[in-house]
Design a protein around this motif. Sequence first.
Motif, PDB file in Angstrom:
ATOM      1  N   PHE A 114       1.022  -1.088  -0.101  1.00 33.65           N
ATOM      2  CA  PHE A 114       0.171   0.045   0.150  1.00 33.65           C
ATOM      3  C   PHE A 114       1.143   1.448   0.103  1.00 33.65           C
ATOM      4  N   ASN A 115       0.466   2.305  -0.628  1.00 34.56           N
ATOM      5  CA  ASN A 115       1.281   3.479  -1.014  1.00 34.56           C
ATOM      6  C   ASN A 115       0.253   4.719  -0.971  1.00 34.56           C
ATOM      7  N   VAL A 116       0.413   5.597   0.307  1.00 34.26           N
ATOM      8  CA  VAL A 116      -0.637   6.580   0.659  1.00 34.26           C
ATOM      9  C   VAL A 116       0.143   7.894   0.185  1.00 34.26           C
ATOM     10  N   ILE A 117      -0.394   8.464  -0.795  1.00 37.52           N
ATOM     11  CA  ILE A 117       0.246  10.013  -1.335  1.00 37.52           C
ATOM     12  C   ILE A 117      -0.622  10.972  -0.304  1.00 37.52           C
ATOM     13  N   VAL A 118       0.028  11.775   0.316  1.00 36.00           N
ATOM     14  CA  VAL A 118      -0.527  13.049   0.981  1.00 36.00           C
ATOM     15  C   VAL A 118      -0.509  14.248   0.389  1.00 36.00           C
ATOM     16  N   SER A 119      -1.590  14.651   0.360  1.00 38.55           N
ATOM     17  CA  SER A 119      -1.757  15.936  -0.682  1.00 38.55           C
ATOM     18  C   SER A 119      -2.691  17.123   0.249  1.00 38.55           C
ATOM     19  N   SER A 120      -1.939  18.132   0.528  1.00 35.96           N
ATOM     20  CA  SER A 120      -2.917  18.933   1.283  1.00 35.96           C
ATOM     21  C   SER A 120      -4.127  19.517   0.644  1.00 35.96           C
ATOM     22  N   ILE A 121      -4.019  19.674  -0.762  1.00 34.30           N
ATOM     23  CA  ILE A 121      -5.492  19.983  -1.532  1.00 34.30           C
ATOM     24  C   ILE A 121      -5.799  18.763  -2.203  1.00 34.30           C
ATOM     25  N   GLN A 122      -6.994  18.838  -2.753  1.00 32.36           N
ATOM     26  CA  GLN A 122      -7.839  17.702  -3.336  1.00 32.36           C
ATOM     27  C   GLN A 122      -7.122  17.593  -4.639  1.00 32.36           C
ATOM     28  N   LEU A 123      -7.070  16.380  -5.212  1.00 31.87           N
ATOM     29  CA  LEU A 123      -6.681  15.737  -6.365  1.00 31.87           C
ATOM     30  C   LEU A 123      -7.903  15.974  -7.373  1.00 31.87           C
TER      31      LEU A 123
ATOM     32  N   GLN B 280     -12.562   5.148   6.295  1.00 35.82           N
ATOM     33  CA  GLN B 280     -13.756   5.591   7.231  1.00 35.82           C
ATOM     34  C   GLN B 280     -13.540   7.173   7.445  1.00 35.82           C
ATOM     35  N   ILE B 281     -14.658   7.820   7.435  1.00 33.14           N
ATOM     36  CA  ILE B 281     -14.891   8.921   7.777  1.00 33.14           C
ATOM     37  C   ILE B 281     -15.628   9.021   9.222  1.00 33.14           C
ATOM     38  N   ARG B 282     -14.898   9.405  10.325  1.00 30.79           N
ATOM     39  CA  ARG B 282     -15.439   9.368  11.662  1.00 30.79           C
ATOM     40  C   ARG B 282     -15.451  10.741  12.323  1.00 30.79           C
ATOM     41  N   GLY B 283     -16.356  11.014  13.240  1.00 32.26           N
ATOM     42  CA  GLY B 283     -16.684  12.050  13.974  1.00 32.26           C
ATOM     43  C   GLY B 283     -16.676  12.041  15.423  1.00 32.26           C
ATOM     44  N   ALA B 284     -17.472  13.049  15.946  1.00 36.30           N
ATOM     45  CA  ALA B 284     -17.551  12.745  17.372  1.00 36.30           C
ATOM     46  C   ALA B 284     -18.028  11.593  17.816  1.00 36.30           C
ATOM     47  N   GLU B 285     -17.349  11.265  19.258  1.00 37.94           N
ATOM     48  CA  GLU B 285     -17.841   9.929  19.781  1.00 37.94           C
ATOM     49  C   GLU B 285     -17.378   8.688  18.954  1.00 37.94           C
ATOM     50  N   ASN B 286     -16.636   9.084  18.174  1.00 39.85           N
ATOM     51  CA  ASN B 286     -16.026   7.947  17.102  1.00 39.85           C
ATOM     52  C   ASN B 286     -17.241   7.327  16.188  1.00 39.85           C
ATOM     53  N   ASN B 287     -18.093   8.257  15.955  1.00 38.08           N
ATOM     54  CA  ASN B 287     -19.283   7.692  15.089  1.00 38.08           C
ATOM     55  C   ASN B 287     -18.923   7.600  13.700  1.00 38.08           C
ATOM     56  N   LEU B 288     -19.150   6.576  13.060  1.00 38.60           N
ATOM     57  CA  LEU B 288     -18.818   6.251  11.691  1.00 38.60           C
ATOM     58  C   LEU B 288     -19.827   7.198  10.859  1.00 38.60           C
ATOM     59  N   LEU B 289     -19.423   8.030  10.035  1.00 37.56           N
ATOM     60  CA  LEU B 289     -19.961   9.019   9.275  1.00 37.56           C
ATOM     61  C   LEU B 289     -20.282   8.466   7.684  1.00 37.56           C
ATOM     62  N   SER B 290     -19.110   7.773   7.337  1.00 39.67           N
ATOM     63  CA  SER B 290     -19.144   7.426   5.794  1.00 39.67           C
ATOM     64  C   SER B 290     -18.027   6.461   5.835  1.00 39.67           C
ATOM     65  N   GLU B 291     -18.152   5.470   4.898  1.00 37.65           N
ATOM     66  CA  GLU B 291     -17.133   4.461   4.519  1.00 37.65           C
ATOM     67  C   GLU B 291     -17.011   3.994   3.190  1.00 37.65           C
ATOM     68  N   HIS B 292     -15.839   3.666   2.838  1.00 40.51           N
ATOM     69  CA  HIS B 292     -15.499   3.147   1.374  1.00 40.51           C
ATOM     70  C   HIS B 292     -14.558   2.105   1.576  1.00 40.51           C
ATOM     71  N   ILE B 293     -14.878   0.924   1.077  1.00 42.62           N
ATOM     72  CA  ILE B 293     -13.934  -0.151   1.096  1.00 42.62           C
ATOM     73  C   ILE B 293     -13.191  -0.404  -0.237  1.00 42.62           C
ATOM     74  N   GLN B 294     -11.893  -0.316  -0.583  1.00 39.05           N
ATOM     75  CA  GLN B 294     -11.226  -0.415  -1.945  1.00 39.05           C
ATOM     76  C   GLN B 294     -10.209  -1.715  -1.862  1.00 39.05           C
ATOM     77  N   GLN B 295     -10.623  -2.467  -2.565  1.00 41.48           N
ATOM     78  CA  GLN B 295      -9.833  -3.610  -2.764  1.00 41.48           C
ATOM     79  C   GLN B 295      -8.714  -3.221  -3.895  1.00 41.48           C
ATOM     80  N   TYR B 296      -7.237  -3.865  -3.537  1.00 42.25           N
ATOM     81  CA  TYR B 296      -6.258  -3.706  -4.227  1.00 42.25           C
ATOM     82  C   TYR B 296      -5.590  -4.915  -4.229  1.00 42.25           C
TER      83      TYR B 296
END
Length: 341
Positions: A212-221, A325-341
Amino acid sequence: MKMIFARTKLLFPLGLILFLITSSIHSQTKTYSIAFGSCDNQRLKNELWKSIDENLPVAWIWGGDNVYSDTEDMNALKENYAIQKNDADYLEFMANKQILGTWDDHDYGLNDGGEEYPYKRASQQLLLDFLGTSKDAPERFRDGVYNSRLINVDGNKVKIIVLDTRFFRTAVTKSLNSKKRFQPNHYGQGTILGEAQWKWLEQELNSSEAPFNVIVSSIQLLSDKHGFECWGNFPHEIDKLEKIIVASKAKGTFIISGDRHIATFSSKKVPNLNYPLVDFTSSGLTHVYSSFSGEENPYQIGKVVAEKNFGLLQFDFTNHLVIMQIRGAENNLLSEHIQQY
């Protein structure tokens, strides 16, 4: 299996046997988590640190706007970093994990700023101090905060490739015919990363053996229609990045980004890449675009989250997938995407 069960059923209840079998299966699945986030105003209370820590991330990635300090006064910037770093909850959070990251404009020192910012070299050292970067690290002696790190837990590797979208970024074009802030430059005009960083990025991807390779960009691609800062203001730079990713054959490569005060997933089918290119945006930690009512994004998948949030990456090395996962207050799951590689 029937013979084993027949011999043991008098000794162990069925529920315990199923528990032992299930536990054995899960113990063979190799996973760990990395968390990230952006847009953390040091004057506002970040209430998410304990929720983030509940997920036991092995590393935390700052995605930019780590403090808000649009200034040319380096003492003021240093003081703002000190406020952030000495927050009691953050001190407890960072004690048992790796910390890395990049900057965006408000911690760089100039709103929407790029190469023209006169104090960028002094600001660079203050960011690296905040991140705890060693005094002999390469990014201490070269222009730009770009860097990479291999996260290795029991032989399970994730390569984090951190970009600098500020130091070398040339002028953007203000929008003339709409209410948007910026419009794309003419194709081929300007750069986000600069020549040296582009060469470095290509080498980092070409040499990576991580699954796995994670590219960190401060602005959206990928989201490029909103008219704010994004890679879409330099469309040729998007094409260049996609071609480098494809040519490198680096496995499981995706983008994480911030800046926008919303969180969302974007996904694009890139020619000759055997998996979709995902851009996972998480922003912000202390304040968000609460009046968000929608915007054009042809690559959006799932919903846009406009409440305080952080991003969580759960790497499954056995099944070659990433649970995003996008998580918020109280560790609540707000949205999720699962990507297979």
